[in-house]
Design a protein around this motif. Structure first.
Motif, PDB file in Angstrom:
ATOM      1  N   PRO A   1       0.815  -1.214   0.000  1.00 13.59           N
ATOM      2  CA  PRO A   1       0.000   0.000   0.000  1.00 13.59           C
ATOM      3  C   PRO A   1       0.851   1.268   0.000  1.00 13.59           C
ATOM      4  O   PRO A   1       1.739   1.430   0.833  1.00 13.59           O
ATOM      5  CB  PRO A   1      -0.818  -0.118   1.291  1.00 13.59           C
TER       6      PRO A   1
ATOM      7  N   TYR B   1      -4.255   5.516   0.090  1.00 15.42           N
ATOM      8  CA  TYR B   1      -5.518   4.941   0.556  1.00 15.42           C
ATOM      9  C   TYR B   1      -6.681   5.787   0.066  1.00 15.42           C
ATOM     10  O   TYR B   1      -6.511   6.913  -0.412  1.00 15.42           O
ATOM     11  CB  TYR B   1      -5.539   4.853   2.086  1.00 15.42           C
TER      12      TYR B   1
ATOM     13  N   GLN C   1      -3.982  -1.265  -3.009  1.00 18.46           N
ATOM     14  CA  GLN C   1      -3.969  -0.084  -2.154  1.00 18.46           C
ATOM     15  C   GLN C   1      -5.057  -0.178  -1.078  1.00 18.46           C
ATOM     16  O   GLN C   1      -5.987  -0.957  -1.173  1.00 18.46           O
ATOM     17  CB  GLN C   1      -4.138   1.168  -3.001  1.00 18.46           C
TER      18      GLN C   1
END
Length: 377
Positions: free
Chosen positions: A88, A91, A118
């Motif tokens: 990730p 976000y 993500q």
């Protein structure tokens, strides 16, 4: 930066991008209403990537906005597609359309993020008495159901995708229908959601919100209530932690500074050194050396620790009334305003490779020439 060092360098001597108390930039710090909605995400994200080094967020509003932000984050990080998708890097956060519904653009945007590895936060916006039952248990139950159905979909599409459950459950003012925040009901709803998040094994997002219109006493007690509810609920991610007024319709620089004082106090409260119980902490030798007819100001135990022993404010004024009055009698919002101007005046953007900056600028220019994201106006 270790705890002792960052207590000696409060936010007054640093700018937003270096703050130890703000870890991510959230959505848009202010909404650029003077820029057309089709392209404003390009300008905002470019500014966020070049003016701060905080973790990036994408508004999950359909294909173009999400795809654009993912590409900009990839470019800013100097990453290949494979490197971007390996962990990730950013976000998104979505709200349900309560009661019991998610809209297509948000789910579509989340699915695009999920497919590229993500992180996604699902935060139902359930206001008890309006979009959810008037009882807090009922409002929380509905909120959990709305969050879990979306998280289940994302896990089906990509098992193990990083997801968090969010809470934005509060109540409305039953006299006017306006949202209320930082209320006892809001606090309990946050704590109840925290218990359920732990039950489901999910990270949790909550908020530091208020409904006040100006940075006054109401603003601070509502925000403080919200932030302490976040602490008590075991929250992992706090949205709207600094600068919120009027239920999020206003971004206030003075309130931002005032909120950072609260955040610094809470982080100090969580510092385990306060409750340490080693021999030097219990300090029996120091107590014995002073006895019953001395004081602790001058002993070595105090001298070794006085500069870091206690919380040091950067905004609060601890002078007595006479001293405060002689110094100008400046109220807290006024001090915060002056501090904000000093921080802006001393701001320095984080370093960025010029080739990366140029690539970002070229991407923004190209997407603007292509029309950005489609709108119906």
């Amino acid at each position: 930066m270790n705890r002792r060092t960052h207590r000696r360098q409060p936010i007054k001597s640093r700018v937003f991008r270096d703050s130890e108390y703000i870890h991510f930039a959230g959505g848009y710090p202010v909404e650029p209403v003077d820029i057309h909605a089709s392209i404003c995400h390009l300008d905002v994200v470019y500014d966020k990537l070049t003016l701060t080094d905080k973790v990036m967020h994408a508004y999950s509003l359909g294909k173009e906005r999400v795809e654009d932000v993912m590409e900009m984050v990839r470019i800013a990080g100097g990453l290949s597609d494979e490197e971007f998708e390996s962990t990730p890097r950013m976000y998104t956060n979505i709200n349900s359309t309560s009661p019991l519904k998610h809209d297509h653009p948000m789910i579509d945007g989340c699915l695009r993020m999920v497919r590229r590895g993500q992180a996604v936060v699902v935060t139902p916006f359930t206001l008890a008495g309006a979009m959810a039952p008037v009882t807090m248990a009922g409002a929380v139950a509905q909120s959990i159901a709305e969050a879990l159905c979306a998280i289940a979909l994302f896990q089906y599409v990509r098992p193990g995708t990083p997801c968090a459950i969010g809470t934005f459950t509060s109540n409305v003012d039953m006299k006017s229908g306006a949202p209320a925040f930082g209320t006892p009901e809001y606090m309990r709803a946050t704590q109840m959601t925290g218990q359920l998040a732990r039950f489901y094994g999910l990270p949790m997002r909550s908020s530091g919100v208020c409904a006040a219109n100006v940075p006054d006493g109401q603003a601070m007690w509502e925000t403080s209530n919200s932030l302490w509810a976040a602490v008590q609920s075991g929250t992992n991610m706090v949205y709207h932690a600094a600068g919120w007024l009027e239920g999020g319709l206003i971004a206030s620089p003075e309130k931002f500074i005032m909120d950072c004082e609260i955040l610094q106090q809470i982080q100090r409260y969580m510092d385990p050194s306060i409750t340490a119980t080693g021999p030097d902490d219990i300090a029996l030798d120091a107590i014995k050396s002073v006895g019953n007819d001395g004081h602790f100001f001058g002993i070595q135990h105090t001298q070794d620790r006085y500069s870091t022993a206690f919380y040091q404010p950067f905004l609060s004024d601890w002078k007595n009334y006479e001293g405060w009055e002689v110094a100008g009698g400046i109220w807290t919002p006024e001090r915060a305003h002056q501090m904000f101007k000093e921080i802006i005046g001393a701001f320095e953007a984080p370093a960025m490779d010029e080739a990366i900056r140029d690539e970002l600028a070229d991407f923004v220019a190209r997407r603007k020439s292509e029309g950005g994201a489609p709108t119906d106006f």
